[in-house]
Design a protein around this motif. Structure first.
Motif, PDB file in Angstrom:
ATOM      1  N   TYR A  52       0.824  -1.204   0.000  1.00 14.73           N
ATOM      2  CA  TYR A  52       0.000   0.000   0.000  1.00 14.73           C
ATOM      3  C   TYR A  52       0.863   1.260   0.000  1.00 14.73           C
ATOM      4  O   TYR A  52       0.561   2.231  -0.695  1.00 14.73           O
ATOM      5  N   SER A  56       0.809   3.979  -3.002  1.00 17.67           N
ATOM      6  CA  SER A  56       0.470   5.361  -2.630  1.00 17.67           C
ATOM      7  C   SER A  56       1.555   6.330  -3.068  1.00 17.67           C
ATOM      8  O   SER A  56       1.270   7.436  -3.537  1.00 17.67           O
ATOM      9  N   THR A  59       1.355   6.811  -6.844  1.00 16.78           N
ATOM     10  CA  THR A  59       0.201   7.657  -7.158  1.00 16.78           C
ATOM     11  C   THR A  59       0.482   9.111  -6.807  1.00 16.78           C
ATOM     12  O   THR A  59       0.167  10.018  -7.591  1.00 16.78           O
TER      13      THR A  59
END
Length: 96
Positions: A52, A56, A59
């Motif tokens: 994750y 993240s 992104t």
């Protein structure tokens, strides 16, 4: 006469350093989670957290890049409008 905006540039060395740094940190964290002396579910939970965190980060970097590119495009459009207004302006024109 058109003024081209200065594009930020990066060297190949900077790119390679960033890729190697990312690869090393991801590998080190993956190995650390795998060999962590903890139950399997704890390692799986930390592995998901690591995944994750990586997604993240990717992104976020894309969002920051897109926002910077959008500001450059907006600046170019505004500059083009200003150039057109200046080119069309005739201070010696007589209005009747």
């Amino acid at each position: 006469m058109t003024n081209k905006p200065i594009q930020p540039s990066q060297t190949n060395a900077y790119y390679v350093q960033a890729v190697i740094s990312f690869g090393l940190s991801l590998t080190a964290m993956t190995v650390a989670v795998i060999y962590l002396p903890a139950p399997g579910w704890v390692r799986a939970f930390l592995g998901l957290g690591l995944l994750y965190l990586v997604t993240s980060t990717v992104t976020l970097s894309k969002v920051v890049r897109d926002r910077q590119e959008l500001s450059v495009v907006t600046t170019r459009v505004d500059q083009a409008r200003l150039d057109k207004l200046i080119a069309e302006h005739d201070p010696f024109r007589v209005t009747t």
